[in-house]
Design a protein around this motif. Structure first.
Motif, PDB file in Angstrom:
ATOM      1  N   ALA A  17       6.815  71.361 -10.721  1.00  0.00           N
ATOM      2  CA  ALA A  17       7.947  71.488 -11.561  1.00  0.00           C
ATOM      3  C   ALA A  17       8.325  70.351 -12.432  1.00  0.00           C
ATOM      4  O   ALA A  17       8.827  70.506 -13.488  1.00  0.00           O
ATOM      5  N   ALA A  18       8.000  69.009 -12.005  1.00  0.00           N
ATOM      6  CA  ALA A  18       8.310  67.897 -12.788  1.00  0.00           C
ATOM      7  C   ALA A  18       7.370  67.865 -14.088  1.00  0.00           C
ATOM      8  O   ALA A  18       7.873  67.604 -15.237  1.00  0.00           O
ATOM      9  N   TYR A  19       6.098  68.305 -13.820  1.00  0.00           N
ATOM     10  CA  TYR A  19       5.381  68.122 -15.188  1.00  0.00           C
ATOM     11  C   TYR A  19       5.715  69.242 -16.271  1.00  0.00           C
ATOM     12  O   TYR A  19       5.962  69.041 -17.185  1.00  0.00           O
ATOM     13  N   GLY A  63      14.436  66.969 -12.930  1.00  0.00           N
ATOM     14  CA  GLY A  63      15.483  67.318 -13.836  1.00  0.00           C
ATOM     15  C   GLY A  63      16.719  66.743 -13.670  1.00  0.00           C
ATOM     16  O   GLY A  63      17.755  67.343 -13.860  1.00  0.00           O
ATOM     17  N   GLY A  64      17.046  65.691 -12.983  1.00  0.00           N
ATOM     18  CA  GLY A  64      18.355  65.217 -12.562  1.00  0.00           C
ATOM     19  C   GLY A  64      18.641  65.569 -11.236  1.00  0.00           C
ATOM     20  O   GLY A  64      19.682  65.178 -11.028  1.00  0.00           O
ATOM     21  N   HIS A  65      18.080  66.505 -10.463  1.00  0.00           N
ATOM     22  CA  HIS A  65      18.388  67.021  -9.281  1.00  0.00           C
ATOM     23  C   HIS A  65      17.725  66.349  -8.355  1.00  0.00           C
ATOM     24  O   HIS A  65      16.555  66.321  -8.174  1.00  0.00           O
ATOM     25  N   PRO A  87      17.557  63.722 -18.254  1.00  0.00           N
ATOM     26  CA  PRO A  87      17.000  63.893 -17.135  1.00  0.00           C
ATOM     27  C   PRO A  87      15.332  64.516 -16.884  1.00  0.00           C
ATOM     28  O   PRO A  87      14.671  64.232 -16.230  1.00  0.00           O
ATOM     29  N   ASN A  88      14.952  65.292 -18.116  1.00  0.00           N
ATOM     30  CA  ASN A  88      13.804  65.831 -17.949  1.00  0.00           C
ATOM     31  C   ASN A  88      12.793  65.145 -18.622  1.00  0.00           C
ATOM     32  O   ASN A  88      11.500  65.696 -18.359  1.00  0.00           O
ATOM     33  N   LEU A  89      13.165  64.019 -19.093  1.00  0.00           N
ATOM     34  CA  LEU A  89      12.292  63.166 -19.362  1.00  0.00           C
ATOM     35  C   LEU A  89      11.810  62.180 -18.528  1.00  0.00           C
ATOM     36  O   LEU A  89      10.745  61.495 -18.585  1.00  0.00           O
ATOM     37  N   VAL A  97      14.673  58.287   3.586  1.00  0.00           N
ATOM     38  CA  VAL A  97      13.536  58.719   2.474  1.00  0.00           C
ATOM     39  C   VAL A  97      12.763  59.999   2.808  1.00  0.00           C
ATOM     40  O   VAL A  97      12.278  60.146   3.623  1.00  0.00           O
ATOM     41  N   SER A  98      12.782  60.908   1.853  1.00  0.00           N
ATOM     42  CA  SER A  98      11.883  62.016   1.973  1.00  0.00           C
ATOM     43  C   SER A  98      10.863  62.008   0.703  1.00  0.00           C
ATOM     44  O   SER A  98      11.106  61.467  -0.424  1.00  0.00           O
ATOM     45  N   GLU A  99       9.801  62.321   0.809  1.00  0.00           N
ATOM     46  CA  GLU A  99       8.695  62.500  -0.141  1.00  0.00           C
ATOM     47  C   GLU A  99       8.577  63.703  -0.926  1.00  0.00           C
ATOM     48  O   GLU A  99       9.189  64.821  -0.457  1.00  0.00           O
ATOM     49  N   ALA A 100       8.062  63.789  -2.022  1.00  0.00           N
ATOM     50  CA  ALA A 100       7.906  64.742  -2.914  1.00  0.00           C
ATOM     51  C   ALA A 100       6.732  65.787  -2.454  1.00  0.00           C
ATOM     52  O   ALA A 100       5.907  65.452  -1.642  1.00  0.00           O
ATOM     53  N   THR A 101       6.926  67.205  -2.620  1.00  0.00           N
ATOM     54  CA  THR A 101       5.973  68.039  -2.336  1.00  0.00           C
ATOM     55  C   THR A 101       4.953  68.172  -3.421  1.00  0.00           C
ATOM     56  O   THR A 101       5.425  67.913  -4.865  1.00  0.00           O
ATOM     57  N   LEU A 102       3.970  69.024  -3.480  1.00  0.00           N
ATOM     58  CA  LEU A 102       3.065  69.268  -4.483  1.00  0.00           C
ATOM     59  C   LEU A 102       3.750  70.271  -5.599  1.00  0.00           C
ATOM     60  O   LEU A 102       3.634  70.091  -6.672  1.00  0.00           O
ATOM     61  N   ARG A 103       4.609  71.110  -5.065  1.00  0.00           N
ATOM     62  CA  ARG A 103       5.510  72.197  -5.746  1.00  0.00           C
ATOM     63  C   ARG A 103       6.408  71.166  -6.618  1.00  0.00           C
ATOM     64  O   ARG A 103       6.592  71.481  -7.891  1.00  0.00           O
TER      65      ARG A 103
END
Length: 807
Positions: free
Chosen positions: A580-582, A545-547, A732-734, A570-576
């Motif tokens: 949130a992105a989906y 979402g742009g953040h 950013p949400n796209l 670099v940090s990796e994404a979490t499953l949460r």
């Protein structure tokens, strides 16, 4: 002295370059009339002695590039250079030979050898005897015969044709044979040892040895004639180093320069002409640096045979002549200068288009090139005695103009022609003017080495509009053959060719070509090197979402090209983060889909513009994070920008309007292309910006939202790209960035209930695993694209974010 200042004029506006040439007034109005009258007289005299037409001219006349046969020969000769195995060669030969009507050319030429080539190409004579029915339909018979792929007879026939041509296009297969033939025919030559650029150091060793042997043989028979009156040697610097290029200057002067100095010293001892041949425009500045070092080399004593060839079709050519004169004055060494119009025009045009350069280094019209030649000739003659002019031309107007200028300067200049060409023209000139210095540029080598030379001659002189083609063609009015280039360019205002757009306009209205950089120019190299040096450590992590989120497992990233340099953290994404992105993407996608293709295209084009606006920084990141060379970095950014614009065009064409369909009972329905929903885009490390962007652009163009997972090795360049796209106006949400390992984040993306499709580029095994993923929701789409690792920018391919039809 450095010659980088000449690169400031490399892509000068063509109208400005023509205006400068006109302002130099190479000929006054009265002189132009004198030249035209004299040129017409030369053409008439040449036509009266048409029996003196060279065999190469006869060949080009018969098989001009305006015929299918001429094009087939040119394509065949060019393609055979890159065909290593006999099976592929057989297929290629059969295709090209069967596509043309060789029978229509049989016996038409006045040259026996041209007819012999034709008959060999027809696969007749001793090779096979056609029956009576075949004789009635000889053309069809030839095509049927050539269709028998794989038969050695086809290869033998073409081999025979090439040998016949080769024996005439070259003066001799060896330097000894060439010198004997030159003596028989009364030629003074500059011998060109056939062979192309070195690809390895072993190639360079072999070519140097061949040049040294040729110089020794020519020197043995020189007998004190001196460089003006005796034979000489022309040397291609690209044959003496596999890395003869401006960006490898250190290697050029460490490896190539000692080789050419050894050869020049040998030529100086023999007191013969030694000419550095002209090659591509990218090599001009460094070739002048080599010339300058040679001119100041004490090993060469007071020798005056050193020279080089200059190309008048380059828009900066008059300034180049001045620079060479400056070398001669500063060194105190008289230099010999062969002025040519140029033999690499087609490749210079295509090179600039492919590289997205700001313009062309050469003129796009023949008249402008002819004018430039006259302007260069005036400067060259005015530079005597520091420069000795050698004027290579087959053009009657050019010959007459240069002769007039030379007489005005009180000089007896040397003219040059190619072996097998210009014979009738120069025979006519010698009848009118008596003997004058004339040198033949004579290729030496076996027919196996002929093909590259043949391609250049076909491209240079094969068009039916060329002077060589028109000179002896009685159907072409004499006045048209000797048209004045000054009048021609004045009539158009010096405008470039209307059918040759600038590289940026290559694709026509509606889609800009991406812009590149020219690393043969020192200023462009320095700019990118400074961008790499100034790059600070960067941070990358999930962007939802742009953040920029904290993610997990932050770690330092080192540059693969220099592990002492930290690129960033670099940090990796979490499953949460994935959830949130989906969720955000699913909410934003319907409105984006309803935007329609035209409105989406505006955003995609803005994304492409943003990439180019930040080009230097992105190239620097590619160099640091992915270990890419600067040239590969340029290609990476260009391809990414091209993808944005390419898919913008498709969005307008395929998603702008509904298609009218007739229903089963006659009612009219509307079919609208719609996005599928949310796509997971998974891209590889070897094209970390180009393919990453291409997948995203395709999905967005079709009305989808995107979750993008970059390769584990290159998340920083991906993070920078996503931020740029948001700044360019994309909601950013796209578009969300979810970096991480394929086994965790990648698997979570493709198995998520919110995934409506997958775009993936990578290995086949992984692609099959994605297709078999048990978590994939029913009805979801996938687009798998396997891309081999390639070092250069290539043609765009669709990355699979397809829309669906819905009524």
């Amino acid at each position: 002295m450095p010659f980088d200042h000449l690169d400031d004029l490399k892509f000068i506006d063509e109208r400005a370059a023509v205006a400068a040439a006109l302002e130099a007034r190479p000929l006054s109005f009265e002189e132009r009339g004198q030249v035209r009258d004299e040129a017409e007289a030369l053409v008439r005299a040449a036509r009266r002695s048409a029996d003196r037409q060279g065999v190469v001219e006869s060949f080009l006349q018969e098989f001009s590039l305006s015929t299918r046969e001429g094009l087939a020969l040119m394509c065949l000769a060019e393609a055979l250079l890159r065909t290593p195995d006999e099976e592929t060669r057989d297929k290629l030969i059969a295709e090209k030979i069967s596509s043309a009507d060789w029978a229509s050319h049989a016996g038409r030429s006045d040259s026996f050898l041209v007819n012999a080539s034709t008959w060999s190409l027809m696969l007749t004579g001793k090779i096979i005897d056609p029956d009576e029915e075949a004789r009635r339909d000889l053309s069809g018979f030839i095509k049927r015969l050539a269709g028998r792929l794989g038969e050695p007879v086809i290869r033998k026939a073409v081999g025979a044709a090439v040998r016949i041509m080769g024996e005439q296009f070259v003066l001799g297969s060896t330097i000894d044979k060439a010198i004997r033939r030159a003596a028989q025919e009364g030629f003074v030559c500059s011998f060109d040892m056939l062979g192309e650029g070195a690809r390895t150091d072993a190639d360079a060793d072999r070519y140097e040895a061949a040049y040294a042997a040729a110089i020794a043989t020519v020197g043995k028979g020189a007998k004190g004639q001196g460089p003006e009156a005796g034979h000489g040697i022309s040397v291609k610097l690209s044959a003496l180093s596999p890395r003869y290029e401006a960006r490898q200057a250190e290697r050029v002067f460490a490896d190539l320069y000692p080789r050419v100095l050894r050869l020049a010293a040998q030529a100086a001892e023999a007191d013969i002409n030694f000419t550095l041949d002209a090659e591509e425009a990218d090599r001009l500045a460094i070739s002048l640096e080599i010339l300058e070092r040679l001119a100041n080399a004490p090993e060469l004593g007071t020798w005056t045979g050193l020279g080089l060839a200059l190309q008048a079709y380059q828009k900066r050519s008059p300034k180049v002549v001045e620079a060479v004169a400056g070398i001669a004055r500063a060194s105190g060494r008289r230099l010999m200068v062969r002025l040519v119009k140029g033999a690499y025009w087609d490749s210079e045009i295509k090179r600039a288009q492919v590289a997205g350069l700001p313009g062309y280094p050469v003129y796009t019209t023949k008249a402008a090139t002819d004018l430039s030649y006259l302007a260069c000739a005036r400067v060259l003659l005015a530079s005597a005695p520091h420069l000795y002019g050698q004027f290579a031309t087959h053009n009657a107007h050019t010959l007459a103009a240069v002769r007039l200028m030379a007489r005005q300067a009180g000089l007896a200049c040397e003219f040059q022609r190619l072996h097998g060409m210009g014979e009738a023209l120069y025979a006519a000139a010698q009848e009118r003017y008596g003997d004058f210095p004339l040198r033949v540029y004579a290729p030496v080598g076996s027919h196996e080495d002929l093909l590259p030379y043949l391609v250049r001659r076909l491209l240079e002189n094969g068009a039916n509009t060329s002077f060589v083609h028109a000179l002896l063609d009685e159907r072409t009015p004499v006045a048209k053959v000797v048209s004045d280039p000054v009048t021609a360019v004045e009539a158009t205002g010096g405008a470039p060719h209307p059918r040759i757009p600038l590289p940026v306009d290559l694709y026509g209205p509606g889609r800009r070509n991406s812009t590149g950089l020219d690393l043969s120019i020192a200023a462009d190299r320095a700019r990118l090197q400074a961008a790499v040096a100034a790059l600070p450590p960067l941070e990358a992590g999930p962007i939802v979402g742009g953040h920029v989120l904290a993610g997990q497992g932050a770690s330092a990233r080192l540059s693969p090209s220099d592990t002492t340099v930290t690129v960033g953290r670099v940090s990796e994404a979490t499953l949460r983060d994935v959830d949130a992105a989906y969720e955000a993407a699913a909410k934003a996608q319907p409105a984006w889909d309803a935007f329609g293709g035209e409105r989406r295209a505006k955003v995609l084009r803005a994304m492409g513009d943003a990439l180019e606006a930040h080009r230097d920084r992105l190239i620097a990141i590619c160099a640091r994070e992915a270990g890419k060379t600067l040239q590969d970095g340029i290609a990476e950014v260009r391809e990414a920008a091209d993808f944005c614009r390419y898919y913008a065009s498709l969005a307008e064409k395929q998603f702008a309007h509904g298609e009218t369909l007739k229903g089963p009972v006659g009612e009219t329905n509307r079919l609208y292309l719609r996005g599928r929903g949310v796509f997971a885009c998974i891209s590889p490390w070897n094209f970390p910006l180009a393919i990453f962007t291409g997948q995203i652009a395709a999905a967005l163009a079709a009305g989808n939202a995107v979750l993008a997972k970059p390769a584990e090795q290159t998340p920083i360049i991906a993070s920078e790209a996503v931020k740029l796209f948001h700044q360019a106006g994309l909601d950013p949400n796209l578009l969300h960035l979810v970096p991480g390992e394929g086994g965790t984040i990648g698997q979570a993306l493709i198995s998520h209930k919110g995934c409506d499709g997958v775009a993936f580029t990578g290995g086949t095994d992984t692609a099959w695993a994605i297709n078999r993923s048990p978590g994939r929701p029913p009805g979801s789409d996938s687009a798998v694209h396997r891309r081999d690792r390639r070092p250069e920018r290539h043609v765009r391919g669709h990355h699979g974010a397809a829309g669906t039809g819905a009524r």
